[in-house]
Design a protein around this motif. Structure first.
Motif, PDB file in Angstrom:
ATOM      1  N   THR A   8       0.733  -1.309   0.092  1.00  0.00           N
ATOM      2  CA  THR A   8      -0.050   0.057  -0.057  1.00  0.00           C
ATOM      3  C   THR A   8       0.887   1.248  -0.179  1.00  0.00           C
ATOM      4  OG1 THR A   8      -1.709  -1.308   1.254  1.00  0.00           O
ATOM      5  CG2 THR A   8      -1.827   1.314   1.221  1.00  0.00           C
ATOM      6  N   GLU A   9       1.797   1.044   0.861  1.00  0.00           N
ATOM      7  CA  GLU A   9       2.804   2.478   0.822  1.00  0.00           C
ATOM      8  C   GLU A   9       3.438   2.696  -0.668  1.00  0.00           C
ATOM      9  OE1 GLU A   9       2.924   4.878   3.081  1.00  0.00           O
ATOM     10  OE2 GLU A   9       1.218   3.878   4.060  1.00  0.00           O
ATOM     11  N   GLN A  10       4.062   1.628  -1.222  1.00  0.00           N
ATOM     12  CA  GLN A  10       4.540   1.526  -2.524  1.00  0.00           C
ATOM     13  C   GLN A  10       3.620   2.053  -3.458  1.00  0.00           C
ATOM     14  OE1 GLN A  10       5.843  -2.262  -2.631  1.00  0.00           O
ATOM     15  NE2 GLN A  10       8.282  -1.748  -2.599  1.00  0.00           N
ATOM     16  N   ALA A  11       2.462   1.668  -3.460  1.00  0.00           N
ATOM     17  CA  ALA A  11       1.384   2.277  -4.266  1.00  0.00           C
ATOM     18  C   ALA A  11       1.108   3.685  -4.124  1.00  0.00           C
ATOM     19  CB  ALA A  11       0.194   1.363  -4.101  1.00  0.00           C
ATOM     20  N   LYS A  12       1.071   4.214  -2.839  1.00  0.00           N
ATOM     21  CA  LYS A  12       1.006   5.587  -2.531  1.00  0.00           C
ATOM     22  C   LYS A  12       2.108   6.545  -3.458  1.00  0.00           C
ATOM     23  CE  LYS A  12      -1.495   5.135   1.961  1.00  0.00           C
ATOM     24  NZ  LYS A  12      -1.368   5.440   3.343  1.00  0.00           N
ATOM     25  N   GLU A  19       3.012   8.989 -13.502  1.00  0.00           N
ATOM     26  CA  GLU A  19       1.917   9.134 -14.311  1.00  0.00           C
ATOM     27  C   GLU A  19       1.351   7.737 -14.803  1.00  0.00           C
ATOM     28  OE1 GLU A  19       0.102  11.813 -15.289  1.00  0.00           O
ATOM     29  OE2 GLU A  19       1.347  12.759 -13.718  1.00  0.00           O
ATOM     30  N   LEU A  20       1.739   6.732 -14.049  1.00  0.00           N
ATOM     31  CA  LEU A  20       1.355   5.483 -14.383  1.00  0.00           C
ATOM     32  C   LEU A  20      -0.193   4.967 -14.113  1.00  0.00           C
ATOM     33  CD1 LEU A  20       4.200   3.218 -12.733  1.00  0.00           C
ATOM     34  CD2 LEU A  20       4.042   3.644 -14.988  1.00  0.00           C
ATOM     35  N   SER A  21      -0.811   4.311 -14.857  1.00  0.00           N
ATOM     36  CA  SER A  21      -2.145   4.067 -14.668  1.00  0.00           C
ATOM     37  C   SER A  21      -2.179   2.921 -13.264  1.00  0.00           C
ATOM     38  CB  SER A  21      -2.784   3.360 -15.851  1.00  0.00           C
ATOM     39  OG  SER A  21      -2.306   1.918 -15.812  1.00  0.00           O
ATOM     40  N   VAL A  22      -3.284   2.917 -12.858  1.00  0.00           N
ATOM     41  CA  VAL A  22      -3.805   1.956 -11.727  1.00  0.00           C
ATOM     42  C   VAL A  22      -3.177   0.546 -12.075  1.00  0.00           C
ATOM     43  CG1 VAL A  22      -5.377   0.965 -10.243  1.00  0.00           C
ATOM     44  CG2 VAL A  22      -5.325   3.483 -10.522  1.00  0.00           C
ATOM     45  N   SER A  23      -3.462   0.194 -13.234  1.00  0.00           N
ATOM     46  CA  SER A  23      -3.475  -1.182 -13.718  1.00  0.00           C
ATOM     47  C   SER A  23      -1.908  -1.344 -13.897  1.00  0.00           C
ATOM     48  CB  SER A  23      -3.851  -1.437 -15.166  1.00  0.00           C
ATOM     49  OG  SER A  23      -5.239  -1.394 -15.256  1.00  0.00           O
ATOM     50  N   GLN A  35      -8.225  -5.497 -10.122  1.00  0.00           N
ATOM     51  CA  GLN A  35      -9.356  -5.715  -9.308  1.00  0.00           C
ATOM     52  C   GLN A  35      -9.080  -6.103  -7.619  1.00  0.00           C
ATOM     53  OE1 GLN A  35      -9.273  -7.010 -12.295  1.00  0.00           O
ATOM     54  NE2 GLN A  35     -10.962  -6.488 -13.393  1.00  0.00           N
ATOM     55  N   SER A  36      -7.881  -7.003  -7.725  1.00  0.00           N
ATOM     56  CA  SER A  36      -7.299  -7.457  -6.521  1.00  0.00           C
ATOM     57  C   SER A  36      -6.630  -6.245  -5.835  1.00  0.00           C
ATOM     58  CB  SER A  36      -6.429  -8.467  -6.751  1.00  0.00           C
ATOM     59  OG  SER A  36      -7.250  -9.617  -7.056  1.00  0.00           O
ATOM     60  N   PHE A  37      -5.817  -5.577  -6.680  1.00  0.00           N
ATOM     61  CA  PHE A  37      -5.035  -4.447  -5.917  1.00  0.00           C
ATOM     62  C   PHE A  37      -6.012  -3.205  -5.676  1.00  0.00           C
ATOM     63  CE2 PHE A  37      -3.436  -0.216  -7.229  1.00  0.00           C
ATOM     64  CZ  PHE A  37      -2.530   0.091  -6.261  1.00  0.00           C
ATOM     65  N   ASN A  38      -7.066  -2.974  -6.331  1.00  0.00           N
ATOM     66  CA  ASN A  38      -7.801  -1.961  -5.837  1.00  0.00           C
ATOM     67  C   ASN A  38      -8.485  -2.330  -4.566  1.00  0.00           C
ATOM     68  OD1 ASN A  38      -7.503  -0.437  -8.206  1.00  0.00           O
ATOM     69  ND2 ASN A  38      -9.212  -1.366  -9.254  1.00  0.00           N
ATOM     70  N   LYS A  39      -9.146  -3.543  -4.503  1.00  0.00           N
ATOM     71  CA  LYS A  39      -9.684  -4.063  -3.198  1.00  0.00           C
ATOM     72  C   LYS A  39      -8.986  -3.897  -2.042  1.00  0.00           C
ATOM     73  CE  LYS A  39     -12.251  -8.033  -1.511  1.00  0.00           C
ATOM     74  NZ  LYS A  39     -12.849  -9.531  -1.715  1.00  0.00           N
ATOM     75  N   LEU A  40      -7.574  -4.451  -2.161  1.00  0.00           N
ATOM     76  CA  LEU A  40      -6.454  -4.124  -0.978  1.00  0.00           C
ATOM     77  C   LEU A  40      -6.286  -2.794  -0.749  1.00  0.00           C
ATOM     78  CD1 LEU A  40      -4.231  -5.259   0.927  1.00  0.00           C
ATOM     79  CD2 LEU A  40      -2.660  -5.089  -0.970  1.00  0.00           C
ATOM     80  N   PHE A  41      -6.199  -1.847  -1.650  1.00  0.00           N
ATOM     81  CA  PHE A  41      -5.926  -0.554  -1.537  1.00  0.00           C
ATOM     82  C   PHE A  41      -7.044   0.086  -0.886  1.00  0.00           C
ATOM     83  CE2 PHE A  41      -5.184   3.971  -2.418  1.00  0.00           C
ATOM     84  CZ  PHE A  41      -3.935   4.006  -2.322  1.00  0.00           C
ATOM     85  N   LYS A  44      -7.361  -0.811   2.744  1.00  0.00           N
ATOM     86  CA  LYS A  44      -6.283  -0.229   3.746  1.00  0.00           C
ATOM     87  C   LYS A  44      -6.396   1.347   4.020  1.00  0.00           C
ATOM     88  CE  LYS A  44      -4.109  -4.002   4.765  1.00  0.00           C
ATOM     89  NZ  LYS A  44      -4.159  -4.502   6.092  1.00  0.00           N
ATOM     90  N   THR A  45      -6.508   2.052   2.779  1.00  0.00           N
ATOM     91  CA  THR A  45      -6.904   3.422   2.887  1.00  0.00           C
ATOM     92  C   THR A  45      -8.276   3.989   2.882  1.00  0.00           C
ATOM     93  OG1 THR A  45      -6.896   3.664   0.402  1.00  0.00           O
ATOM     94  CG2 THR A  45      -4.852   3.387   1.515  1.00  0.00           C
ATOM     95  N   SER A  46      -9.339   3.306   2.511  1.00  0.00           N
ATOM     96  CA  SER A  46     -10.781   3.921   2.680  1.00  0.00           C
ATOM     97  C   SER A  46     -10.826   4.514   1.463  1.00  0.00           C
ATOM     98  CB  SER A  46     -11.151   4.585   3.792  1.00  0.00           C
ATOM     99  OG  SER A  46     -11.014   3.736   4.951  1.00  0.00           O
ATOM    100  N   LYS A  47      -9.899   4.563   0.274  1.00  0.00           N
ATOM    101  CA  LYS A  47     -10.278   5.390  -0.930  1.00  0.00           C
ATOM    102  C   LYS A  47      -9.787   4.256  -1.871  1.00  0.00           C
ATOM    103  CE  LYS A  47      -9.043  10.104   0.257  1.00  0.00           C
ATOM    104  NZ  LYS A  47      -9.960  10.255   1.304  1.00  0.00           N
ATOM    105  N   THR A  48     -10.464   4.423  -3.127  1.00  0.00           N
ATOM    106  CA  THR A  48      -9.955   3.417  -4.404  1.00  0.00           C
ATOM    107  C   THR A  48      -8.530   4.190  -4.577  1.00  0.00           C
ATOM    108  OG1 THR A  48     -10.901   4.886  -6.160  1.00  0.00           O
ATOM    109  CG2 THR A  48     -12.229   3.191  -4.971  1.00  0.00           C
ATOM    110  N   PRO A  49      -7.829   3.468  -5.558  1.00  0.00           N
ATOM    111  CA  PRO A  49      -6.611   4.287  -6.031  1.00  0.00           C
ATOM    112  C   PRO A  49      -6.802   5.617  -6.671  1.00  0.00           C
ATOM    113  CG  PRO A  49      -6.280   1.971  -6.246  1.00  0.00           C
ATOM    114  CD  PRO A  49      -7.712   2.110  -5.704  1.00  0.00           C
ATOM    115  N   VAL A  50      -7.734   5.446  -7.767  1.00  0.00           N
ATOM    116  CA  VAL A  50      -8.059   6.571  -8.373  1.00  0.00           C
ATOM    117  C   VAL A  50      -8.530   7.807  -7.454  1.00  0.00           C
ATOM    118  CG1 VAL A  50      -9.777   7.640 -10.134  1.00  0.00           C
ATOM    119  CG2 VAL A  50      -8.839   5.472 -10.372  1.00  0.00           C
TER     120      VAL A  50
END
Length: 62
Positions: A8-12, A19-23, A35-41, A44-50
């Motif tokens: 999650t920290e790396q994703a943030k 400028e990488l896409s969420v995918s 979808q698995s990444f979105n669910k985990l994120f 952990k953060t209460s927000k979608t990656p977008v």
């Protein structure tokens, strides 16, 4: 789990500093399906990656 927090920290970092896409970020972090990444994120953060990226992008320009 420690692994999930680290991912999650790396994703943030990727969401805010690239400028990488969420995918693309999901793939870089080892997820086969974004979808698995979105669910985990969101779990952990209460927000979608977008939502997270949009929030910090708007905050940076305010």
């Amino acid at each position: 789990m420690m692994i999930h927090e680290k991912l999650t920290e790396q994703a943030k970092d990727f969401l805010i500093s690239t400028e990488l896409s969420v995918s693309q970020i999901a793939y870089k972090l080892g997820f086969e399906y974004s979808q698995s990444f979105n669910k985990l994120f969101k779990n952990k953060t209460s927000k979608t990656p977008v939502e997270y990226k949009r929030f910090f992008t708007i905050a940076a320009y305010s």
